[in-house]
Design an enzyme around this catalytic site. Structure first.
Site, PDB file in Angstrom:
ATOM      1  N   ARG A 146      20.926  52.120  45.485  1.00  6.08           N
ATOM      2  CA  ARG A 146      22.044  52.938  45.935  1.00  6.08           C
ATOM      3  C   ARG A 146      21.743  54.420  45.812  1.00  6.08           C
ATOM      4  O   ARG A 146      21.283  54.890  44.781  1.00  6.08           O
ATOM      5  CB  ARG A 146      23.297  52.598  45.130  1.00  6.08           C
ATOM      6  CG  ARG A 146      23.750  51.173  45.367  1.00  6.08           C
ATOM      7  CD  ARG A 146      24.973  50.809  44.571  1.00  6.08           C
ATOM      8  NE  ARG A 146      25.329  49.425  44.855  1.00  6.08           N
ATOM      9  CZ  ARG A 146      25.649  48.551  43.922  1.00  6.08           C
ATOM     10  NH1 ARG A 146      25.658  48.897  42.671  1.00  6.08           N
ATOM     11  NH2 ARG A 146      25.945  47.308  44.252  1.00  6.08           N
ATOM     12  N   SER A 160      39.368  29.645  44.854  1.00  4.99           N
ATOM     13  CA  SER A 160      39.089  30.968  45.406  1.00  4.99           C
ATOM     14  C   SER A 160      38.520  30.878  46.816  1.00  4.99           C
ATOM     15  O   SER A 160      37.674  30.030  47.111  1.00  4.99           O
ATOM     16  CB  SER A 160      38.088  31.696  44.495  1.00  4.99           C
ATOM     17  OG  SER A 160      37.578  32.866  45.082  1.00  4.99           O
ATOM     18  N   LYS A 173      36.851  25.916  38.327  1.00  5.00           N
ATOM     19  CA  LYS A 173      37.146  26.633  39.569  1.00  5.00           C
ATOM     20  C   LYS A 173      36.533  25.901  40.754  1.00  5.00           C
ATOM     21  O   LYS A 173      35.566  25.156  40.627  1.00  5.00           O
ATOM     22  CB  LYS A 173      36.580  28.058  39.503  1.00  5.00           C
ATOM     23  CG  LYS A 173      35.080  28.129  39.295  1.00  5.00           C
ATOM     24  CD  LYS A 173      34.616  29.568  39.183  1.00  5.00           C
ATOM     25  CE  LYS A 173      33.107  29.664  38.944  1.00  5.00           C
ATOM     26  NZ  LYS A 173      32.713  29.079  37.673  1.00  5.00           N
ATOM     27  N   SER A 189      37.664  43.206  53.956  1.00  5.21           N
ATOM     28  CA  SER A 189      37.250  44.557  54.329  1.00  5.21           C
ATOM     29  C   SER A 189      35.934  44.647  55.068  1.00  5.21           C
ATOM     30  O   SER A 189      35.653  45.665  55.692  1.00  5.21           O
ATOM     31  CB  SER A 189      37.155  45.432  53.068  1.00  5.21           C
ATOM     32  OG  SER A 189      36.170  44.928  52.189  1.00  5.21           O
ATOM     33  N   HIS A 217      43.517  46.040  51.082  1.00 11.73           N
ATOM     34  CA  HIS A 217      43.186  46.684  52.356  1.00 11.73           C
ATOM     35  C   HIS A 217      44.324  46.562  53.366  1.00 11.73           C
ATOM     36  O   HIS A 217      44.097  46.676  54.575  1.00 11.73           O
ATOM     37  CB  HIS A 217      41.904  46.081  52.936  1.00 11.73           C
ATOM     38  CG  HIS A 217      40.691  46.383  52.124  1.00 11.73           C
ATOM     39  ND1 HIS A 217      39.980  47.561  52.225  1.00 11.73           N
ATOM     40  CD2 HIS A 217      40.075  45.663  51.148  1.00 11.73           C
ATOM     41  CE1 HIS A 217      38.968  47.555  51.376  1.00 11.73           C
ATOM     42  NE2 HIS A 217      39.006  46.418  50.706  1.00 11.73           N
ATOM     43  N   THR A 239      46.169  48.181  45.529  1.00  5.93           N
ATOM     44  CA  THR A 239      45.577  49.382  44.952  1.00  5.93           C
ATOM     45  C   THR A 239      46.367  50.611  45.367  1.00  5.93           C
ATOM     46  O   THR A 239      47.057  50.615  46.394  1.00  5.93           O
ATOM     47  CB  THR A 239      44.119  49.542  45.399  1.00  5.93           C
ATOM     48  OG1 THR A 239      43.552  50.693  44.786  1.00  5.93           O
ATOM     49  CG2 THR A 239      44.018  49.694  46.914  1.00  5.93           C
ATOM     50  N   LYS A 253      43.533  53.437  48.121  1.00  7.96           N
ATOM     51  CA  LYS A 253      43.128  53.386  49.532  1.00  7.96           C
ATOM     52  C   LYS A 253      44.212  54.052  50.382  1.00  7.96           C
ATOM     53  O   LYS A 253      44.248  55.264  50.482  1.00  7.96           O
ATOM     54  CB  LYS A 253      42.805  51.955  49.934  1.00  7.96           C
ATOM     55  CG  LYS A 253      41.531  51.447  49.225  1.00  7.96           C
ATOM     56  CD  LYS A 253      41.142  50.060  49.620  1.00  7.96           C
ATOM     57  CE  LYS A 253      39.757  49.692  49.100  1.00  7.96           C
ATOM     58  NZ  LYS A 253      39.591  49.766  47.636  1.00  7.96           N
ATOM     59  N   THR A 264      43.679  53.134  28.837  1.00  5.51           N
ATOM     60  CA  THR A 264      44.575  54.284  28.897  1.00  5.51           C
ATOM     61  C   THR A 264      45.418  54.242  30.170  1.00  5.51           C
ATOM     62  O   THR A 264      44.926  53.926  31.251  1.00  5.51           O
ATOM     63  CB  THR A 264      43.758  55.588  28.865  1.00  5.51           C
ATOM     64  OG1 THR A 264      43.052  55.661  27.623  1.00  5.51           O
ATOM     65  CG2 THR A 264      44.647  56.814  29.004  1.00  5.51           C
ATOM     66  N   THR A 306      26.937  43.084  49.387  1.00  2.00           N
ATOM     67  CA  THR A 306      28.281  43.298  49.913  1.00  2.00           C
ATOM     68  C   THR A 306      28.542  42.387  51.100  1.00  2.00           C
ATOM     69  O   THR A 306      29.660  41.895  51.292  1.00  2.00           O
ATOM     70  CB  THR A 306      28.451  44.771  50.319  1.00  2.00           C
ATOM     71  OG1 THR A 306      28.117  45.599  49.200  1.00  2.00           O
ATOM     72  CG2 THR A 306      29.865  45.061  50.755  1.00  2.00           C
TER      73      THR A 306
END
Length: 778
Positions: A390, A505, A524, A557, A585, A613, A616, A646, A731
């Site tokens: 990366r 899942s 799972k 996404s 998304h 989230t 976004k 926190t 990804t």
């Protein structure tokens, strides 16, 4: 995976080269039957590792474990394999009284191993320096990383949960598991992944000839796939078998005949030359390579660094120990003796450059303290070898001029247009949000003061949670430091609190969901992406009374497709399962008030837990869930990711609150977003560019090659001041690399036209195909 394979290959090379020298009389051969004896404990350990490796591959191929678990369990057993091999080495040392070989020959063995590791690591620098985003999809549609050496993958452990076949004593039945792989490869229509998996299993079982045959078959199945061709060439070039090595070098030569400046092939050529100790030829190849790779890049540094080391070694003095101290083994021809003398002489002459890379053995293969930087460095180099290293550009978004941003590179500042931001609606710079944050920081200060257990709830976060609960028409909501932490904490916590819970899942779920599912430790299952029939098959086999959670997303996404939320919820509830929906998304961009796809489709009441989230479409930072008061209270009381983190600062909560309220009342941003996405998709198609025809606001343009994907991204940035990050494995699955474009309301029609023109220019420059797949026009 590649790192483990390369390490095993390199260490096996070091282990075998030294006995090979012994067998040829350097020093006189020892008693091999005695030297190769095994204790009963070692045999049992070896059999166990082999069995579990095959069991793990079978479990992965059948979908009983996902790619992340496969990698994690394999890495754990790799450590056990290293310990076992180290014990084996001690056993051998105790069983034989053979005098030590001259230092020069020990260094030849270590040197060869070092070159394998150095070659694999540095070659990565030449494999495009690809960038990737964070691993959003370790499932990757079941994609299996291809091995890069004939050594195969290290042992793995499917474990009881994977449902491995076992014999009467409970031990994995190797023959049965291999037979399943063989039947799929030999009797059906196998995929390349099936062939590679069986080849790897054969390699673990020391069936090298059959393994290499399958590697060749994989290459023959995809003759035009440069990645598999290079993988095969890499495996063969690094083999200890002269015939295989020669075959690999022919493949490399063939690649270079059509593309004389292909960096990966040139590097493999230099590896072969160094392994044959043709140092001068290797220096010539590296010199040629140095003129190809970009200036001021890691590739340039790696090539020039190795070239400098070889040149330094050429000018140095050979070691004091004379390589001719031990005579060649009897029975060798004069030609063979001459070849061996030359080999030893060259190896001694250049031992300095090779030894310095092998002076500190990897962890657990010696009694020396571990060299942590070296161990970690190998793994980083492995990322580079796969093109997954990366890199990030330094940039600064311009307030009031989004999607424009300043970019700092090589001491220069330029302005670029950003086409890959997840600030989908530009709310991160909306005046309403900025004003709310300015007021909050002047009123409450910068930080939150600690966790809620220590500092309590500050007023803005309380108001934000009430607004989010109202947005999703749920009794309560809970805010986390990020969407990733929300998924991880909630799935882990709920699964642990519900007795004998089962998690089911979607195969394409986000990495944070996979992490939470794995961390829970419960049983799972994975259902095929958006396949409601497969989901029902899984649920039908489970007791209705057993707690179950079905986890999936609304908008995925990378492909931009959307789940059939209502149908999946109906099936889940029919079998008594809890539904968990990730709307990361979608929130802000779909539905009458921006509550997401579930609101748009009128099925929000069927979703038990909604996660999303604030980073976004909302434009700030943080994550949250909305659910029943009982679910929220349980997570608040038991979720470690909430308790020990926190609280988001008041300034962040205030900005998010202002954004959510604005998007509930305004549909202007959503409308422009979808208009621009449709316009861009239409013009890309008209221009013959390979865009996926998805139904969401995400516009993926397919490249299907990691090297070219990074090259396309670089060209757009350098020539047209357009910033789009390349998306590569893990990804997305291998062979589905892409440019992921996210048009928004702040992009103008002129910007869209410029982007389409720039992409067509890039495709012409790189000679990329203007079709999606199989010759069909997009």
């Amino acid at each position: 995976m590649l790192f483990a394979i390369i390490v095993v290959c390199a260490l096996a090379t070091a282990w075998t080269v030294y006995p090979l020298l012994n067998a040829r009389g350097y020093p006189p051969a020892r008693d091999e039957p005695h030297a190769n004896s095994r204790t009963a404990a070692w045999k049992q350990e070896k059999d166990r590792l082999v069995a579990e490796m095959v069991a793990l591959d079978v479990a992965l191929s059948e979908g009983r474990i996902d790619q992340s678990d496969h990698s994690e369990q394999r890495n754990r057993l790799m450590t056990e394999a290293e310990d076992a091999a180290a014990s084996l080495g001690k056993s051998r040392a105790a069983e034989t009284a053979t005098p030590p070989a001259p230092k020069s020959y020990k260094w030849v063995a270590i040197a060869v191993a070092a070159v394998v590791l150095l070659g694999a690591g540095s070659a990565s620098v030449l494999l495009n320096q690809n960038d990737v985003k964070t691993a959003e999809n370790p499932h990757a549609n079941g994609s299996i990383p291809l091995p890069t050496t004939a050594a195969g993958a290290p042992p793995g452990n499917a474990g009881p949960a994977a449902g491995a076949m076992a014999d009467a004593n409970g031990a994995p039945d190797i023959a049965a598991m291999v037979a399943k792989l063989e039947s799929r490869v030999k009797e059906g229509n196998p995929t390349v992944d099936d062939v590679i998996m069986l080849a790897r299993s054969y390699r673990v079982l020391n069936r090298d000839e059959e393994s290499i045959t399958l590697y060749r078959k994989a290459q023959a199945m995809t003759p035009d796939d440069p990645a598999i061709k290079l993988v095969l060439a890499s495996a063969l070039v690094r083999s200890d078998n002269d015939g295989y090595r020669s075959e690999g070098e022919k493949i490399v030569d063939g690649i270079l005949s059509s593309d004389p400046k292909k960096p990966e092939a040139l590097w493999l050529k230099s590896i072969g030359q160094v392994r044959r100790h043709e140092i001068e030829d290797a220096k010539k190849t590296l010199t040629q390579l140095s003129g190809i790779v970009p200036e001021n890049s890691e590739a340039k540094n790696a090539v020039t660094g190795l070239l400098k080391e070889l040149e330094t070694a050429s000018a140095g003095e050979p070691p004091a120990a004379s390589p001719s101290a031990t005579p060649p083994a009897t029975g060798q021809s004069s030609g063979t003796q001459s070849k061996m003398k030359t080999h030893r002489s060259v190896g001694s002459q250049h031992s300095h450059v090779l030894q310095q890379h092998a002076a500190k053995p990897p962890c657990k293969w010696s009694n020396a303290p571990p060299d942590y930087d070296r161990i970690l460095g190998f793994q980083i180099e492995e990322l580079k070898f796969e093109g997954r290293y990366r890199q990030f550009i330094e940039n600064g978004r311009l307030v009031g001029d989004f999607p424009r941003a300043q970019m700092w590179r090589n001491g220069q500042v330029s302005t670029v247009t950003v086409w890959c931001s997840n600030d989908y609606l530009g709310m991160g710079q909306h005046p309403i949000v900025l004003d709310a944050m300015k007021t909050a920081i002047e009123t409450f200060g910068a930080g939150s003061g600690g966790t809620r257990n220590i500092s309590g709830n500050h007023r803005p976060v309380v108001e934000l949670e009430r607004e989010l609960a109202h947005l999703h028409d749920k009794p309560a909501a809970l805010v986390f430091s990020s969407g990733y932490v929300a998924n991880l904490t909630v799935l882990e916590t709920l699964a642990k609190l519900l007795p004998e819970c089962v998690l089911i899942s979607d195969a394409n779920n986000h990495a944070s969901m996979i992490h939470g599912i794995r961390s829970s430790g419960v049983e799972k299952f994975i259902f095929r992406h958006n396949d409601h029939n497969h989901l029902e098959e899984i649920l039908a086999k489970l007791p209705t009374s057993r707690p179950k959670i079905v986890a999936f997303e609304s908008v995925y996404s990378m492909d931009g497709d959307i789940a059939p939320i209502g149908l999946l919820c109906d099936i889940a509830h029919r079998y008594g399962a809890l539904t968990y929906l990730d709307e990361v998304h979608a929130v802000g961009m779909y539905g009458r008030t921006g509550a997401g796809v579930a609101e748009r489709d009128g099925v929000a009441d069927r979703v038990d837990v909604i996660q999303a989230t604030l980073a976004k479409a909302v434009g700030v930072i943080g994550g949250y869930i909305a659910a029943s008061s009982t679910v929220i209270d349980a997570v608040r009381c038991f979720g470690s990711g909430f308790i020990f983190t926190t609280t988001v600062p008041p300034v962040v909560a205030a900005g998010a609150l202002a954004s959510v309220r604005h998007l509930k009342a305004s549909s202007v941003e959503r409308q422009k977003l979808h208009e621009h996405a449709a316009l861009l998709r239409s013009r890309l198609k008209r221009g013959g560019l390979p865009v996926l025809d998805c139904v969401s606001h995400i516009v993926p343009v397919m490249v299907r090659d990691p090297v070219l994907c990074k090259a396309a991204s670089d060209y757009l940035l350098e020539k047209r001041n357009i910033y789009i990050q390349p998306i590569n494995y893990p990804t997305v699955a291998r062979g589905t690399e892409r440019l992921r474009i996210t048009p928004g309301p702040c992009h103008s029609e002129a910007m869209i036209n410029d982007l389409v023109d720039a992409l067509r220019e890039t495709w012409r420059h790189l000679d990329l195909p203007l079709t999606i797949r199989g010759g069909e026009k997009p």
